[in-house]
Design a protein around this motif. Structure first.
Motif: not given
Length: 793
Positions: A518-542
Motif C-alpha cells: 500500500y505504501l508503494g502503491w503507485p509503483r506496484v500499480k505501474a509494475a502491474l500495468d506494465g506486465i499487463a501491457g506486455a502480455l497484451g491480453y484483455d478478457s473483455d476485448r476477447g
C-alpha cells in the motif's frame, strides 16, 4: 417459503404505484415487506440451529412429477437472511440514492423481483424449480444492470452479463437434468443421499463439468470473471446488492448445496481449488490496478468468490467453518463499502481515488462505516473478516499428503498474496479518500442523508459484532451450515484468538506485505500495468472478438443456408435428415435386410402396381410441365389407394383416393398460375448429380426405416381398441372414418384448418402477383422473367 417468495413478487408489482404515490418515502415503505420476510426467516434460526429442517412442497406439474418444493436448512436459511436483510437496507438506500429519478418506480419493480428470484434459488429443492428461478435471476439482473438504458456501455454490460450467465445456465441445466435422471430423483435433498452412488457413476465427470460450468459463469470464476466488473455500470444500489448477497453468490450457493452429492472426490477438490485460487489472485491483482472505487470493490468481489470456491473444494472442518464465517463477513463489509462509496460519489461527485481526500471531517458517519468495513475487508481483529482469514489458512495448511499437500501450499500462497492485496484495496477505499489531504472535489461534500448511511452503518456494525460475539455466530450459523455442507452434524469451534500458530504467522506476513504494497502503491500499480501491457491480453476485448466471430459465422451460415430458394431449403432439410437417421441406424445396428422370399411370393398385381408407381415417379422427375409433374404424382397416390384395396382395406383406399384427388385438383389450379418450368428449374449436370444422390440416399433411408419397422412385432392393442369401440362408441362401421371424425376429431379439424390456410395463402399470393407485361425490348419472355419468384419460399 412459497408465500414469502410470492409476497415479494406481488410487492414488486405494486412497487411502481407506491413509488409514484409516495416518492419521498417510497424506499422506507417498500422496505417493509423485505424486512418482514427477514423477521419471518429469523424466527426459524432456533429450530434450524437445533438440527431441524423445514420442507414445503406444492404440486406444480403432477403429470411429470414436478413440484414447487422448498427446503430450509442452515445453508438456505443463511442465504435467505442475507438476501432479505441486506435487500431491506438496499431498498431504503435506493429511495435516497435515486431520489428524483423518473425511472425510480421501474427500478423498485426490478430490484424486488430480483430479490424474489434469488430467494427462490436458495430455497428451491426441486431441480426444475431451481432452474426456473436461476434463469429469472439472469433476466432481472439484466434489467438492473441495463437500468441506464440510454448509455451504450450499460446496455453492453447488461447484455454481456445476460449472455455469459444464461449460456452457463443452459449448460448447467443439462448437468442438473442428467444428475436427476442418474440419481433417480429431481429433489436435491433426496439426491444428497445418493452421493456415494453418483460419485462412482460413469456419468459423474460429465455431470460435474456441466454443473460447474454454470456455477462458474454465475459466480464469475476464471475465465468468466470479466462480466462482473462491467456490471458495476449499474447504479450503486444494484452493485451493492449483486456483489454482497445475491447473483454472484448463487453459483457459490449451488456448489455448496451439491457438495454432499458431488463433492469429496479428487477431481472436485483439484478443480475447485485450482480455479478458485486463480480467480482469487487475478481479482486481487486487477483490483489494485484500478482508481475508480467501484471498480476496486468489483474486482475484490472476484477475489472473495474465488476464495469461497476454494473453501468448498477443500471441504475439511476448517474450510467448512471458514465458508460460513467468510460468507457473512464478505456480505457485510462488501455491502457497506459499496453503499458507502455510493454515498461518497453522491455527495462529492466523483469516485476517483486520486481526486478524493479529507472527507473524514465532512462525512464522519459515512467515514466510520467505511472504516469499520475496510478493517474487516483487510482481515484485522476483532472483525469477522479476521476470523475468516485465520480459518482460511488453517484449512489450507496441511491439506493432505503428496500431490494434495502441494495443492494445499499453493492454495495457501494464493490466499496470502490475494489477502495482502485486499489490504491494499482497503487502504485505497478508506485511507486515501478520508484520511488523505483534502482535495478540491471534497470541497462541497457533506454528510449523506440517513437513507444513504443507514445500510453501511448497520452492516459494518454487524461485521464487528459477529467478530466479537462469535459464540452466537458459531451456534446459530456456522454449525447449521456445516451440517448442510457435509451432510451430517459436526462439531465446530469459532474463536477470535487461537494462540501463536502457523495461521497467525501467515496473517502477520499478510498484514506486513499488504502494508508495504500500500505504501508503494503507485509503483506496484505501474509494475502491474506494465506486465499487463506486455502480455497484451484483455478478457473483455476477447469477449468482443468472440461475439464478432459468432456474427461472422452467422452471416456465412445465412448466406449458405438462407438463400431464399425453396429448393435449397428442401435440399438441406432432406440431406440433414438422411445423415441423422441413416447414421443413427448404422451406429445402432438397426439395418434389416429385405426378405427375398416375401418379395418372390407377392402377387402379380402387386408387382404391376409397383411398376406403375416407379414409372409415374420417373415421369414426374422428367416432366417439363408442372401440370404433368403433379398428375404423375397423383397417379402414385391412386396406385397406393389400389394397394390398400388389394390388401382388404377399402375404407382406407376410399379415403386415400378422395384425399389424393382433392390435392391434385388444388395443386393443379395453383400451379396453372405459376410460370412454366424453364432452364432455371433445370440445374446443370453437377447439381443434377447432387440432387440425385440426395434423393436416392433419402429414399434408401426411408426404405431402411420401413424394413426395420416391418421386422418388429406389430402390437395390436390400438387396432383392437378401435375395432371394438368404433361401432359401440362412434356409431360407425368404417373404422378409419370413425377414428378421423370422432377419436381424433380435434387433430382432423387442425389438419383441415392447415390445408385451408395454405389454400388461402396461395390464393392471396397469386392475386398479388403483378400482371404487367415486360417492357418493350426486353429479351426475356414472360416465362423466363418470373421463375425465380415462383421457386422462392
Amino acid at each position: 417459503m412459497l408465500s414469502a417468495i410470492l409476497g415479494i413478487f406481488i410487492w414488486s408489482l405494486l412497487a411502481p404505484i407506491v413509488a409514484r404515490r409516495l416518492p419521498r418515502i417510497a424506499g422506507w415503505v417498500l422496505a417493509v415487506v423485505p424486512a418482514a420476510a427477514t423477521v419471518w426467516f429469523a424466527g426459524f434460526v432456533p429450530e434450524i440451529a437445533a438440527g431441524g429442517t423445514v420442507r414445503e412442497a406444492v404440486a406444480w406439474i403432477p403429470g411429470l412429477g414436478v413440484n414447487l418444493s422448498f427446503y430450509l436448512d442452515g445453508l438456505s436459511l443463511t442465504f435467505a437472511l442475507l438476501i432479505c436483510g441486506i435487500g431491506t437496507l438496499i431498498v431504503v438506500y435506493c429511495g435516497g440514492y435515486l431520489h428524483g429519478d423518473p425511472m425510480l418506480p421501474r427500478f423498485f419493480l426490478f430490484i424486488l423481483a430480483f430479490m424474489a428470484s434469488m430467494l427462490g434459488v436458495v430455497l428451491a429443492d426441486n431441480i426444475v424449480s431451481l432452474i426456473v428461478f436461476w434463469e429469472l435471476t439472469s433476466v432481472t439482473s439484466f434489467l438492473l444492470i441495463g437500468y441506464l438504458h440510454d448509455s451504450p456501455q450499460s446496455r453492453r454490460s447488461a447484455l454481456q452479463a445476460l449472455l455469459v450467465t444464461s449460456m452457463g445456465g443452459l449448460v448447467m441445466m443439462a448437468g442438473l437434468i442428467l444428475l436427476g435422471l442418474t440419481g433417480g430423483s429431481f429433489e436435491l435433498t433426496e439426491l444428497a443421499g445418493q452421493g456415494d452412488m453418483l460419485r462412482e457413476h460413469p456419468y459423474y465427470l460429465a455431470i460435474l463439468i456441466l454443473i460447474l460450468a454454470g456455477t462458474f459463469t454465475k459466480s464469475a470464476q476464471f475465465p468468466f470473471h470479466f462480466w462482473l466488473p462491467n456490471a458495476m455500470d449499474a447504479p450503486t444500489p444494484v452493485s451493492a446488492y449483486l456483489h454482497s448477497a445475491t447473483m454472484v453468490k448463487a453459483g457459490v450457493y449451488l456448489m455448496a448445496r451439491l457438495a454432499p452429492t458431488l463433492g469429496g472426490t479428487e477431481v472436485w477438490t483439484v478443480t475447485l481449488v485450482s480455479f478458485g485460487a486463480v480467480t482469487a489472485l487475478l481479482g486481487a491483482i486487477l483490483a489494485v490496478r484500478q482508481t475508480d472505487l467501484k471498480r476496486i470493490l468489483a474486482y475484490t468481489t472476484i477475489t472473495a468468490l474465488g476464495q469461497l470456491t476454494m473453501l468448498i473444494g477443500i471441504g475439511n472442518t476448517y474450510a467448512v467453518e471458514t465458508f460460513t464465517v467468510y460468507l457473512l463477513a464478505h456480505a457485510c463489509y462488501k455491502g457497506a463499502l459499496f453503499m458507502g462509496v455510493g454515498a461518497v460519489d453522491h455527495e462529492a461527485g466523483t469516485r476517483e481515488v486520486t481526486q478524493l481526500g479529507g472527507l473524514l471531517a465532512l462525512m464522519p458517519v459515512t467515514a466510520a462505516a467505511i472504516g469499520l468495513a475496510a478493517l474487516s475487508n483487510a482481515g484485522l481483529p476483532p472483525f469477522l473478516g479476521f476470523i475468516g482469514k485465520e480459518f482460511m489458512y488453517s484449512s489450507t495448511v496441511g491439506l493432505g499428503e503428496g500431490e494434495m499437500a502441494l495443492l494445499g501450499w499453493l492454495a495457501t500462497a494464493a490466499m496470502v498474496a490475494s489477502n495482502a492485496l485486499m489490504i491494499v484495496t482497503a487502504g485505497l477505499v478508506f485511507v486515501k479518500p478520508f484520511l488523505g489531504r483534502r482535495t478540491e472535489a471534497a470541497g462541497h461534500a457533506h454528510e449523506a442523508p440517513v437513507s444513504l448511511w443507514l445500510g453501511p452503518v448497520v452492516l459494518a456494525g454487524i461485521g464487528l459484532g459477529l467478530g466479537v460475539f462469535n459464540g452466537a455466530l458459531e451456534r446459530w450459523f456456522v454449525a447449521p451450515v456445516a451440517a448442510s455442507l457435509t451432510g451430517a452434524p459436526m462439531d465446530v469451534h469459532v474463536y477470535l484468538w487461537g494462540g501463536f500458530t502457523m495461521p497467525l504467522a501467515l496473517s502477520a506476513v499478510t498484514v506486513a506485505l499488504g502494508a508495504a504494497m500500500y505504501l508503494g502503491w503507485p509503483r506496484v500499480k505501474a509494475a502491474l500495468d506494465g506486465i499487463a501491457g506486455a502480455l497484451g491480453y484483455d478478457s473483455d476485448r476477447g469477449w468482443d472478438r468472440i461475439l464478432k466471430g459468432l456474427v461472422r459465422v452467422a452471416l456465412l451460415q445465412t448466406r449458405v443456408i438462407q438463400s431464399g430458394y425453396l429448393r435449397h431449403y428442401i435440399m438441406f432439410t432432406i440431406g440433414f435428415t438422411t445423415l441423422a437417421v441413416g447414421g443413427t441406424m448404422v451406429v445402432k445396428g438397426a439395418l434389416v435386410a429385405p426378405s427375398l422370399t416375401a418379395a418372390a411370393g407377392a402377387p402379380y398385381s402387386a408387382w404391376a402396381l409397383s411398376l406403375i408407381v416407379l414409372a409415374s415417379t420417373v415421369a414426374a422427375v422428367m416432366a417439363e410441365s408442372r401440370l404433368v409433374a403433379i398428375l404423375s404424382l397423383g397417379v402414385v397416390g391412386v396406385v397406393i389407394a389400389l394397394i390398400f384395396l388389394l390388401y382388404g382395406a377399402p375404407d382406407v383406399a376410399i379415403t386415400q383416393f378422395m384425399v389424393e384427388t382433392l390435392v391434385v385438383i388444388i395443386v393443379a389450379l395453383v400451379l396453372a398460375r405459376l410460370p412454366r418450368l424453364t432452364a432455371f428449374a433445370r440445374p446443370d449436370r453437377r447439381s443434377a448429380v447432387r440432387d440425385g444422390v440426395i434423393a436416392v440416399a433419402f429414399g434408401a433411408v426411408v426404405t431402411a426405416v420401413m424394413l426395420a419397422v416391418i421386422d418388429l412385432p406389430i402390437p395390436l392393442d390400438l387396432s383392437e381398441y378401435f375395432a371394438e369401440r368404433s361401432y359401440t362408441e362412434g356409431f360407425g362401421r368404417n373404422v378409419v372414418n370413425v377414428i378421423l371424425v370422432d377419436f381424433r376429431a380435434m387433430d382432423t379439424l387442425g389438419e383441415i384448418l392447415v390445408v385451408a390456410t395454405a389454400g388461402l395463402g396461395a390464393f392471396a399470393l397469386l392475386k398479388a402477383r403483378p400482371r404487367r407485361e415486360p417492357p418493350v425490348g426486353d429479351t426475356k419472355t414472360v416465362g423466363d422473367s418470373k421463375p425465380e419468384t415462383g421457386d422462392r419460399s
